[in-house]
Scaffold this motif. Structure first.
Motif, PDB file in Angstrom:
ATOM      1  N   MET A   1       0.924  -1.114  -0.120  1.00 50.55           N
ATOM      2  CA  MET A   1      -0.132  -0.024   0.022  1.00 50.55           C
ATOM      3  C   MET A   1       0.733   1.251   0.109  1.00 50.55           C
ATOM      4  SD  MET A   1      -3.132  -0.015   2.625  1.00 50.55           S
ATOM      5  CE  MET A   1      -3.698   1.718   2.443  1.00 50.55           C
ATOM      6  N   ASP A   2       0.524   2.193  -0.587  1.00 51.67           N
ATOM      7  CA  ASP A   2       1.108   3.371  -0.456  1.00 51.67           C
ATOM      8  C   ASP A   2       1.368   4.132   0.881  1.00 51.67           C
ATOM      9  OD1 ASP A   2       1.705   5.845  -2.512  1.00 51.67           O
ATOM     10  OD2 ASP A   2       1.047   6.820  -0.858  1.00 51.67           O
ATOM     11  N   ILE A   3       0.733   4.173   1.575  1.00 51.79           N
ATOM     12  CA  ILE A   3       1.015   4.729   2.920  1.00 51.79           C
ATOM     13  C   ILE A   3       2.024   3.961   3.568  1.00 51.79           C
ATOM     14  CG2 ILE A   3       0.024   5.652   5.208  1.00 51.79           C
ATOM     15  CD1 ILE A   3      -2.761   5.396   4.040  1.00 51.79           C
ATOM     16  N   GLU A   4       1.893   2.621   3.531  1.00 53.26           N
ATOM     17  CA  GLU A   4       2.866   1.661   4.068  1.00 53.26           C
ATOM     18  C   GLU A   4       4.310   2.069   3.289  1.00 53.26           C
ATOM     19  OE1 GLU A   4       0.255  -1.747   4.512  1.00 53.26           O
ATOM     20  OE2 GLU A   4       2.371  -2.437   4.770  1.00 53.26           O
ATOM     21  N   ARG A   5       4.312   2.387   2.109  1.00 59.92           N
ATOM     22  CA  ARG A   5       5.646   2.534   1.408  1.00 59.92           C
ATOM     23  C   ARG A   5       6.240   3.856   1.763  1.00 59.92           C
ATOM     24  NH1 ARG A   5       3.643   0.249  -3.101  1.00 59.92           N
ATOM     25  NH2 ARG A   5       2.642   2.097  -3.770  1.00 59.92           N
ATOM     26  N   PHE A   6       5.260   4.776   1.905  1.00 59.22           N
ATOM     27  CA  PHE A   6       5.710   6.155   2.318  1.00 59.22           C
ATOM     28  C   PHE A   6       6.380   6.122   3.901  1.00 59.22           C
ATOM     29  CE2 PHE A   6       4.220   9.897   4.872  1.00 59.22           C
ATOM     30  CZ  PHE A   6       5.008  10.894   4.281  1.00 59.22           C
ATOM     31  N   LEU A   7       5.883   5.391   4.788  1.00 56.34           N
ATOM     32  CA  LEU A   7       6.288   5.269   5.998  1.00 56.34           C
ATOM     33  C   LEU A   7       7.643   4.694   6.188  1.00 56.34           C
ATOM     34  CD1 LEU A   7       2.857   4.560   8.325  1.00 56.34           C
ATOM     35  CD2 LEU A   7       4.136   6.821   7.781  1.00 56.34           C
ATOM     36  N   THR A   8       7.842   3.985   5.212  1.00 54.98           N
ATOM     37  CA  THR A   8       9.077   3.129   5.238  1.00 54.98           C
ATOM     38  C   THR A   8      10.462   4.019   5.092  1.00 54.98           C
ATOM     39  OG1 THR A   8       8.057   1.236   3.827  1.00 54.98           O
ATOM     40  CG2 THR A   8      10.219   1.187   3.844  1.00 54.98           C
ATOM     41  N   ASP A   9       9.844   5.187   4.436  1.00 57.12           N
ATOM     42  CA  ASP A   9      11.216   6.268   4.470  1.00 57.12           C
ATOM     43  C   ASP A   9      10.835   7.369   5.279  1.00 57.12           C
ATOM     44  OD1 ASP A   9      13.510   7.440   3.684  1.00 57.12           O
ATOM     45  OD2 ASP A   9      12.533   8.503   1.906  1.00 57.12           O
ATOM     46  N   CYS A  10      10.045   7.282   6.406  1.00 57.02           N
ATOM     47  CA  CYS A  10       9.553   8.368   7.207  1.00 57.02           C
ATOM     48  C   CYS A  10      10.154   7.974   8.590  1.00 57.02           C
ATOM     49  CB  CYS A  10       8.345   8.646   7.111  1.00 57.02           C
ATOM     50  SG  CYS A  10       7.565   9.765   8.185  1.00 57.02           S
ATOM     51  N   GLN A  27      -4.412   2.283  11.929  1.00 55.42           N
ATOM     52  CA  GLN A  27      -5.065   3.068  13.432  1.00 55.42           C
ATOM     53  C   GLN A  27      -5.010   4.474  12.681  1.00 55.42           C
ATOM     54  OE1 GLN A  27      -5.354   1.128  15.948  1.00 55.42           O
ATOM     55  NE2 GLN A  27      -4.231  -0.428  14.345  1.00 55.42           N
ATOM     56  N   MET A  28      -4.557   4.771  11.515  1.00 57.18           N
ATOM     57  CA  MET A  28      -4.569   6.227  11.130  1.00 57.18           C
ATOM     58  C   MET A  28      -6.013   6.673  10.353  1.00 57.18           C
ATOM     59  SD  MET A  28      -0.891   6.820   9.452  1.00 57.18           S
ATOM     60  CE  MET A  28       0.590   6.507  10.248  1.00 57.18           C
ATOM     61  N   GLN A  29      -5.854   7.861  10.446  1.00 51.15           N
ATOM     62  CA  GLN A  29      -6.945   8.773   9.762  1.00 51.15           C
ATOM     63  C   GLN A  29      -6.054   9.822   8.860  1.00 51.15           C
ATOM     64  OE1 GLN A  29     -10.233  10.200  11.829  1.00 51.15           O
ATOM     65  NE2 GLN A  29     -10.710   8.106  12.686  1.00 51.15           N
ATOM     66  N   SER A  30      -6.954  10.321   7.812  1.00 55.96           N
ATOM     67  CA  SER A  30      -6.113  11.193   7.069  1.00 55.96           C
ATOM     68  C   SER A  30      -6.981  12.347   6.604  1.00 55.96           C
ATOM     69  CB  SER A  30      -5.644  10.539   5.981  1.00 55.96           C
ATOM     70  OG  SER A  30      -6.189  10.726   4.655  1.00 55.96           O
ATOM     71  N   THR A  31      -6.419  13.465   6.258  1.00 54.61           N
ATOM     72  CA  THR A  31      -7.200  14.492   6.232  1.00 54.61           C
ATOM     73  C   THR A  31      -6.703  15.543   4.958  1.00 54.61           C
ATOM     74  OG1 THR A  31      -8.477  16.282   7.421  1.00 54.61           O
ATOM     75  CG2 THR A  31      -6.117  15.773   8.113  1.00 54.61           C
ATOM     76  N   ALA A  48      -2.465  14.006  19.099  1.00 49.66           N
ATOM     77  CA  ALA A  48      -2.339  13.127  18.180  1.00 49.66           C
ATOM     78  C   ALA A  48      -0.978  13.168  17.533  1.00 49.66           C
ATOM     79  CB  ALA A  48      -3.693  13.076  17.049  1.00 49.66           C
ATOM     80  N   LEU A  49      -0.499  12.129  16.761  1.00 47.17           N
ATOM     81  CA  LEU A  49       0.585  12.466  15.962  1.00 47.17           C
ATOM     82  C   LEU A  49       0.293  12.882  14.426  1.00 47.17           C
ATOM     83  CD1 LEU A  49       3.915  12.455  15.700  1.00 47.17           C
ATOM     84  CD2 LEU A  49       3.664  10.285  14.721  1.00 47.17           C
ATOM     85  N   PHE A  50       0.707  14.058  13.955  1.00 45.30           N
ATOM     86  CA  PHE A  50       0.312  14.463  12.656  1.00 45.30           C
ATOM     87  C   PHE A  50       1.571  14.165  11.721  1.00 45.30           C
ATOM     88  CE2 PHE A  50      -2.014  16.874  15.603  1.00 45.30           C
ATOM     89  CZ  PHE A  50      -3.410  16.874  15.012  1.00 45.30           C
ATOM     90  N   ILE A  98      -2.446  16.634   2.295  1.00 42.67           N
ATOM     91  CA  ILE A  98      -2.779  15.391   3.002  1.00 42.67           C
ATOM     92  C   ILE A  98      -1.942  15.449   4.199  1.00 42.67           C
ATOM     93  CG2 ILE A  98      -3.016  13.093   2.801  1.00 42.67           C
ATOM     94  CD1 ILE A  98      -4.922  14.408   1.053  1.00 42.67           C
ATOM     95  N   VAL A  99      -2.770  15.205   5.340  1.00 43.15           N
ATOM     96  CA  VAL A  99      -1.906  14.943   6.595  1.00 43.15           C
ATOM     97  C   VAL A  99      -2.461  13.831   7.226  1.00 43.15           C
ATOM     98  CG1 VAL A  99      -1.497  16.028   9.001  1.00 43.15           C
ATOM     99  CG2 VAL A  99      -1.567  17.544   6.930  1.00 43.15           C
ATOM    100  N   TYR A 100      -1.742  12.914   7.781  1.00 40.67           N
ATOM    101  CA  TYR A 100      -2.144  11.678   8.395  1.00 40.67           C
ATOM    102  C   TYR A 100      -1.999  12.002   9.896  1.00 40.67           C
ATOM    103  CZ  TYR A 100      -0.809   9.349   4.171  1.00 40.67           C
ATOM    104  OH  TYR A 100      -0.622   8.970   2.847  1.00 40.67           O
TER     105      TYR A 100
END
Lengths: 612, 217
Positions: A1-10, A27-31, A48-50, A98-100
């Motif tokens: 999934m894209d979000i997972e890929r993104f977090l891999t480098d975050c 557990q996340m929401q996005s906005t 929350a963590l943004f 977009i902010v998670y």
């Protein structure tokens, strides 16, 4: 999934296991945040963590000042997660995006599950982000043994006796404490050392009586090491002098203990010993050059195993020291011993012990007064021989000609001081630049006492407020490469957009720290030690010292990684491309520059009023 | 009897009208993406389905659902493997499609379905043989593609062609990051984000749902 890929480098999500990352996405929401809704959103979702996925937002403090510009991959909101206090900062939207949002419950659970995740936020919250380290190969808990202080390793109180003790009582005392060597101390000063071997070779084998005094058979004025120096220093001194017992002394040269080769071996077997000792074992110039050629490759493999980069700068300096001493020895073997008292001086990066593979030579000779022409000629030839030798060993000649082969860089204490005085009272930009190199000095060979005297005199010249004020002005003329809104400002070089982290980072910190050191009369040349010594200064706070130290360590590490990568290529050795950095390193580099900028303004305010 | 049905029907209509007059951000939405073997909703098969609830301003990724379905061995994947990056091997695991579609039926009831190019997804939900016994009754459908098309045709320089209305082209226009995959879950989230980017820009902020839906006809 894209979000997972993104977090891999975050960071710090990159430190989580894949399973933990997948879990956190669930557990996340996005906005979608824009100017109209961003503040309401932050208040409603907190704590929350943004995590910024896209867009640009400015985080503003209570008084409206910019705290941080947030862009892709940046995090915010964690201070209130950690402290439980309400959010006081506000957001200004520069570009929608977009902010998670990761809620507190999930955040806490990840903190419990992953130590790396927890540590990241504790550091970030304490603005200690620069202490974050990458590299999963080196465990978090392992430390570099050579960086340890000598005083942390010596365990027992010094066992000593006076020089008028008889050999028999000395031997009794040694066997009572089961030690193989003992310090000889008269009136609180170290006067000698007595070892098992001395008793065997100089007493028993010679058939002397047991009542002979220690003074008659001990080694007088042995080599020693300061308690606050590192084990690497102890090691270097031992190998250089081929001894296995080294007295440890404090600042006032009072003995505080003994360190032995066995103590070092206990700490860990290491290769620097072999490299340094092979330099000392070279009997010809060609052999020495051959040994030196192995250094870059060796350093490359060694660098991967050490955690603290500062050690590498010191190792490089130790190697250059060793080469210098060995060249002097080789020269003396051909030309006879030095005809007078002298001291070989190291300046600049060798003096500061933060040498790199690309550092050039900075050295000079301090000579005794009243030398004859033939004596002066001996030192001229020594200077030329050693500088050329170092060049052959891969330490480039100094483009500014700050080398002992230059007659300007050989002189008596008086001659040296006259030059310093001229510079401090007539601070042209060039004079100021010289000063910065010459004030970072260290004795490499010859008379340490001669150097100490010289260094004290230099320090008192350096305290000149007019001079310090001008240095502060000079420091403030260099502009830190952080532009508007804390964006990097790069320079266009042949290879692309780069930032020179030596000029705008490491060198600038060296300059700032040197300024405080001059003001305080600190004679230590190394930046890290200077920062330590500044503890007593009322001009710089504990927190600022810590920040400068961390920024310096981070930048030297970054430079080393870069240099090892581009070694043998045409890439600039001190300039990096910020886009090639990981998200964490980019955040850290910004933090480091912010620290430098503040420190720069700090010295401007504190010192520059006295300038011209 | 007939009277009763009529009343209930009227009540439903009345409550729907009332709901439509409320601000768009007081509603609940479901962004849906369906990957299929063919463009024809009658003969094609559903390969995977993903949905994510939206309660403005939040996209509830934590309540998102994704399913891949087993496709009978004789089914020809036609061109879809190249489009969706799916292969038969990946399609062998999955849940019971009927149960999952039943969940979707329940969650769509009285919510607004959001998709990019609704004709395709919606036609599968209504016409594909597998959904025969199901009745999808969303409050309305918001099509991010139609909305974008209407917006663009208002502006003068619009030279519309098909490639300027793809999900990723629309996202780029709204400054949203580009997602490379054709995973149904990513597409559903991408569509949800595009929807928020579009709707959030509507002035005044309290515009009704009816207005919003009219814009995406």
């Amino acid at each position: 999934m894209d979000i997972e890929r993104f977090l891999t480098d975050c960071p710090p999500f990159d430190d989580l296991s894949e399973q933990q990352r997948t879990w956190s996405v669930k557990q996340m929401q996005s906005t979608y945040m824009n100017a109209d809704n961003c503040n309401e959103m932050m208040r409603n979702c907190s704590p929350a963590l943004f995590i910024v996925r896209s867009g640009v937002f400015d985080l503003k403090g209570k008084d409206g000042t910019l705290v941080e510009r947030l862009e892709e991959g940046d995090l915010f909101g964690y201070p209130s997660l950690l402290s439980g206090r309400a959010i006081i900062n506000t957001l200004q939207c520069i570009e929608d995006g977009i902010v998670y949002v990761l809620p507190q419950v999930a955040f806490d659970q990840l903190r419990n599950q992953s130590r790396a995740f927890e540590r990241y936020f504790i550091n970030a919250h304490g603005e200690r982000l620069l202490t974050e380290r990458r590299g999963k190969t080196a465990g978090y808990d392992d430390y570099d043994w050579t960086e340890q202080c000598v005083e942390d390793v010596i365990q027992r109180a010094p066992i000593s006796l006076t020089s008028d003790t008889t050999i028999q009582s000395a031997a009794q005392l040694m066997s009572e404490h089961s030690v193989s060597s003992i310090l000889v101390v008269d009136n609180d000063q170290l006067v000698g050392i007595l070892t098992d071997r001395d008793i065997r070779n100089r007493v028993v084998a010679k058939g002397l009586g047991f009542n002979v005094t220690v003074a008659a058979v001990m080694t007088h004025l042995p080599e020693s090491v300061f308690a606050h120096r590192s084990l690497l220093d102890a090691l270097t001194t031992m190998t250089a002098n081929n001894v296995h017992h080294l007295p440890v002394v404090d600042e006032q040269l009072r003995p505080v203990g003994m360190i032995t080769a066995t103590d070092l071996i206990k700490q860990q077997r290491s290769e620097p010993v072999y490299l340094i000792s092979s330099i000392y074992k070279s009997t010809t110039r060609a052999q020495l050059v051959e040994e030196a050629e192995k250094i870059p490759q060796y350093l490359n493999s060694f660098a991967l195993r050490v955690k603290q980069t500062a050690i590498l700068g010191r190792l490089m300096a130790s190697l250059t020291d060793a080469m210098t001493r060995q060249f002097i020895k080789l020269f003396e073997a051909e030309n006879g011993a030095a005809p007078a008292r002298y001291c070989w001086l190291a300046f600049g990066s060798q003096g500061r012990e933060d040498q790199t593979l690309s550092s050039d030579q900075d050295n000079g000779l301090l000579l005794a007064d009243g030398l004859s022409d033939s004596q002066l000629d001996w030192f001229r030839r020594l200077g030329e021989y050693v500088c050329e030798g170092l060049h052959d060993c891969g330490v480039p000649l100094c483009p500014g000609n700050i080398m002992a082969s230059n007659p300007e860089c050989r002189g008596t204490q008086q001659q040296w001081l006259a030059r310093f005085e001229r510079w401090t009272t007539h601070p042209t930009p060039k004079a100021l630049m010289y000063c910065q190199i010459f004030f970072d000095s260290r004795a490499v060979a010859g008379q340490q006492k001669m150097f100490n005297q010289f260094r004290e005199a230099v320090a008192s010249l350096g305290k000149n407020e007019f001079f310090i004020g001008n240095l502060a002005l000079l420091i403030n003329r260099i502009s830190v490469p952080l532009g508007l809104f804390n964006r990097f400002r790069t320079e266009d070089v042949e290879q692309g957009e780069r930032i020179d982290i030596k000029r705008y980072g490491i060198a600038l910190i060296n300059d700032i720290v040197r300024l405080y050191a001059l003001h305080q009369g600190v004679t230590e040349p190394a930046t890290v030690q200077r920062i330590e010594r500044l503890q007593s200064s009322r001009l710089i706070s504990e927190r600022d010292r810590q920040s400068l130290l961390e920024a310096w360590q981070f930048l030297t590490q970054l430079r080393l990684d870069h240099q090892l990568r581009v070694w043998h290529t045409d890439e600039p050795k001190n300039a990096i491309d910020p886009d090639s950095l990981s998200t964490l390193s980019r955040r850290q580099l910004k933090t480091a520059f912010k620290i430098i900028k503040q420190a720069q303004q700090g010295v401007g305010l504190k010192f520059s009023r006295q300038g011209y | 009897m007939r009277k009763g049905i009529g009343w209930s029907h009227l009540r439903k209509r009345w409550s729907r009208q009332r709901q439509l007059r409320k601000p768009w951000h007081d509603q609940r939405y479901i962004a849906v993406d369906i990957e299929t073997t063919s463009l024809d909703p009658v003969s094609g098969h559903i390969l995977s389905i993903a949905w994510v609830p939206i309660e403005p301003p939040m996209i509830l990724i934590n309540e998102a659902r994704y399913h891949e379905f087993q496709v009978a061995a004789h089914v020809d994947l036609q061109q879809s493997p190249t489009i969706h990056g799916l292969t038969k091997a990946q399609l062998t695991s999955g849940g019971d499609i009927k149960t999952i579609l039943k969940d979707l039926e329940a969650i769509l009831y009285n919510r607004i379905m959001v998709c990019h190019h609704q004709r395709l997804d919606w036609s599968y939900l209504r016409e594909n043989p597998i959904t025969k016994s199901l009745h999808f009754e969303p409050l309305g459908i918001f099509d991010t593609l139609s909305y974008e098309k209407n917006k663009l045709s208002f502006s003068s320089e619009s030279q519309l062609n098909n490639s300027s209305l793809t999900l990723s082209a629309c996202r780029t226009r709204h400054g949203l990051p580009s997602y490379t995959s054709h995973h149904a879950m990513d597409d559903a989230i991408a569509c949800a984000e595009l929807f928020l980017a579009q709707a959030t820009k509507i002035k005044p902020y309290n515009e009704s749902l009816a207005f919003l839906l009219k814009q995406s006809k």
